[in-house]
Scaffold this motif. Structure first.
Motif, PDB file in Angstrom:
ATOM      1  N   ILE A 141      -4.347  -3.674  20.261  1.00 35.83           N
ATOM      2  CA  ILE A 141      -5.486  -4.131  19.453  1.00 35.83           C
ATOM      3  C   ILE A 141      -5.661  -3.232  18.227  1.00 35.83           C
ATOM      4  O   ILE A 141      -5.766  -3.712  17.103  1.00 35.83           O
ATOM      5  N   TYR A 142      -5.660  -1.922  18.454  1.00 38.45           N
ATOM      6  CA  TYR A 142      -5.877  -0.993  17.345  1.00 38.45           C
ATOM      7  C   TYR A 142      -4.669  -0.917  16.422  1.00 38.45           C
ATOM      8  O   TYR A 142      -4.827  -0.730  15.213  1.00 38.45           O
ATOM      9  N   GLN A 143      -3.500  -1.088  16.968  1.00 39.11           N
ATOM     10  CA  GLN A 143      -2.315  -1.127  16.117  1.00 39.11           C
ATOM     11  C   GLN A 143      -2.409  -2.325  15.166  1.00 39.11           C
ATOM     12  O   GLN A 143      -2.083  -2.216  13.987  1.00 39.11           O
ATOM     13  N   GLN A 144      -2.877  -3.459  15.667  1.00 33.66           N
ATOM     14  CA  GLN A 144      -3.051  -4.645  14.828  1.00 33.66           C
ATOM     15  C   GLN A 144      -4.112  -4.402  13.749  1.00 33.66           C
ATOM     16  O   GLN A 144      -3.958  -4.826  12.614  1.00 33.66           O
ATOM     17  N   GLN A 145      -5.179  -3.704  14.118  1.00 34.51           N
ATOM     18  CA  GLN A 145      -6.218  -3.404  13.133  1.00 34.51           C
ATOM     19  C   GLN A 145      -5.668  -2.504  12.028  1.00 34.51           C
ATOM     20  O   GLN A 145      -5.942  -2.731  10.849  1.00 34.51           O
ATOM     21  N   PHE A 146      -4.880  -1.488  12.401  1.00 32.02           N
ATOM     22  CA  PHE A 146      -4.261  -0.636  11.385  1.00 32.02           C
ATOM     23  C   PHE A 146      -3.277  -1.433  10.539  1.00 32.02           C
ATOM     24  O   PHE A 146      -3.162  -1.210   9.336  1.00 32.02           O
ATOM     25  N   SER A 147      -2.590  -2.360  11.136  1.00 33.67           N
ATOM     26  CA  SER A 147      -1.659  -3.201  10.387  1.00 33.67           C
ATOM     27  C   SER A 147      -2.407  -4.022   9.329  1.00 33.67           C
ATOM     28  O   SER A 147      -1.947  -4.148   8.192  1.00 33.67           O
ATOM     29  N   THR A 148      -3.544  -4.554   9.691  1.00 33.50           N
ATOM     30  CA  THR A 148      -4.368  -5.317   8.748  1.00 33.50           C
ATOM     31  C   THR A 148      -4.850  -4.417   7.608  1.00 33.50           C
ATOM     32  O   THR A 148      -4.816  -4.819   6.435  1.00 33.50           O
ATOM     33  N   ILE A 149      -5.256  -3.202   7.945  1.00 40.70           N
ATOM     34  CA  ILE A 149      -5.676  -2.244   6.912  1.00 40.70           C
ATOM     35  C   ILE A 149      -4.502  -1.936   5.991  1.00 40.70           C
ATOM     36  O   ILE A 149      -4.656  -1.890   4.769  1.00 40.70           O
ATOM     37  N   ASN A 150      -3.330  -1.740   6.567  1.00 38.33           N
ATOM     38  CA  ASN A 150      -2.139  -1.430   5.761  1.00 38.33           C
ATOM     39  C   ASN A 150      -1.807  -2.561   4.795  1.00 38.33           C
ATOM     40  O   ASN A 150      -1.424  -2.311   3.650  1.00 38.33           O
ATOM     41  N   LYS A 151      -1.959  -3.792   5.242  1.00 45.22           N
ATOM     42  CA  LYS A 151      -1.702  -4.934   4.356  1.00 45.22           C
ATOM     43  C   LYS A 151      -2.688  -4.934   3.185  1.00 45.22           C
ATOM     44  O   LYS A 151      -2.301  -5.174   2.039  1.00 45.22           O
ATOM     45  N   SER A 152      -3.935  -4.653   3.472  1.00 42.99           N
ATOM     46  CA  SER A 152      -4.937  -4.585   2.412  1.00 42.99           C
ATOM     47  C   SER A 152      -4.631  -3.433   1.460  1.00 42.99           C
ATOM     48  O   SER A 152      -4.797  -3.562   0.249  1.00 42.99           O
ATOM     49  N   TYR A 153      -4.179  -2.323   2.017  1.00 43.74           N
ATOM     50  CA  TYR A 153      -3.834  -1.181   1.173  1.00 43.74           C
ATOM     51  C   TYR A 153      -2.667  -1.520   0.247  1.00 43.74           C
ATOM     52  O   TYR A 153      -2.675  -1.143  -0.929  1.00 43.74           O
ATOM     53  N   GLU A 154      -1.680  -2.236   0.765  1.00 40.21           N
ATOM     54  CA  GLU A 154      -0.546  -2.632  -0.068  1.00 40.21           C
ATOM     55  C   GLU A 154      -1.001  -3.521  -1.223  1.00 40.21           C
ATOM     56  O   GLU A 154      -0.550  -3.356  -2.356  1.00 40.21           O
ATOM     57  N   VAL A 155      -1.900  -4.457  -0.952  1.00 36.42           N
ATOM     58  CA  VAL A 155      -2.441  -5.317  -2.009  1.00 36.42           C
ATOM     59  C   VAL A 155      -3.200  -4.464  -3.025  1.00 36.42           C
ATOM     60  O   VAL A 155      -3.055  -4.635  -4.235  1.00 36.42           O
ATOM     61  N   TYR A 156      -3.988  -3.538  -2.525  1.00 32.10           N
ATOM     62  CA  TYR A 156      -4.751  -2.644  -3.399  1.00 32.10           C
ATOM     63  C   TYR A 156      -3.815  -1.845  -4.315  1.00 32.10           C
ATOM     64  O   TYR A 156      -4.023  -1.787  -5.529  1.00 32.10           O
ATOM     65  N   LYS A 157      -2.797  -1.217  -3.734  1.00 35.79           N
ATOM     66  CA  LYS A 157      -1.879  -0.399  -4.542  1.00 35.79           C
ATOM     67  C   LYS A 157      -1.109  -1.239  -5.556  1.00 35.79           C
ATOM     68  O   LYS A 157      -0.878  -0.800  -6.675  1.00 35.79           O
ATOM     69  N   ARG A 158      -0.727  -2.436  -5.166  1.00 41.27           N
ATOM     70  CA  ARG A 158       0.013  -3.321  -6.063  1.00 41.27           C
ATOM     71  C   ARG A 158      -0.832  -3.730  -7.270  1.00 41.27           C
ATOM     72  O   ARG A 158      -0.322  -3.903  -8.367  1.00 41.27           O
ATOM     73  N   ASN A 159      -2.116  -3.887  -7.058  1.00 46.09           N
ATOM     74  CA  ASN A 159      -3.003  -4.405  -8.107  1.00 46.09           C
ATOM     75  C   ASN A 159      -3.946  -3.364  -8.695  1.00 46.09           C
ATOM     76  O   ASN A 159      -4.755  -3.697  -9.561  1.00 46.09           O
TER      77      ASN A 159
END
Length: 121
Positions: free
Chosen positions: A58-76
């Motif tokens: 469960i928590y690994q999935q939550q960190f994965s979701t955060i990581n995806k948002s971080y990637e979008v943030y860094k890209r933009n």
């Protein structure tokens, strides 16, 4: 207390390696307190995998979701205005704190349950 983007980056690298479960995440240049926080969160997440794999997932999935948002943030980051970037950074930092607190709590709860089982003997 705010966590810097370098901590987010470190956690995202750590979590991408979670499937391999290495003893230490790759070295990232950070200040000592942030590095210690990231390492402690990673260590607890690794411990949780052995203690309660379902909760770990469960928590690994939550960190994965955060990581995806971080990637979008860094890209933009350079393409969005300063206020939007700051809001996104604060949200990411906040969510990392929340999930790390959940991981800490899950490890504590599991260890307390095990201690109570031993006290029953």
């Amino acid at each position: 207390m705010r966590i810097s983007l370098s901590l987010v980056l470190c956690l995202s690298m750590c979590l991408s390696l979670t499937a391999c479960v290495k003893s230490k995440p790759p070295a990232v240049v950070q200040d000592a307190p942030q590095k210690q926080q990231a390492q402690k969160c990673y260590d607890l997440l690794t411990a949780l995998k052995g203690l309660d794999n379902a909760t770990f997932q469960i928590y690994q999935q939550q960190f994965s979701t955060i990581n995806k948002s971080y990637e979008v943030y860094k890209r933009n980051e350079k393409n969005i205005d300063k206020n939007s970037a700051e809001i996104m950074k604060l949200e990411i930092d906040n969510k990392i704190n929340v999930v790390c607190s959940r991981v800490r709590s899950a490890v504590f709860t599991d260890m307390s349950r095990r201690a109570n089982e031993l006290n029953q003997l």
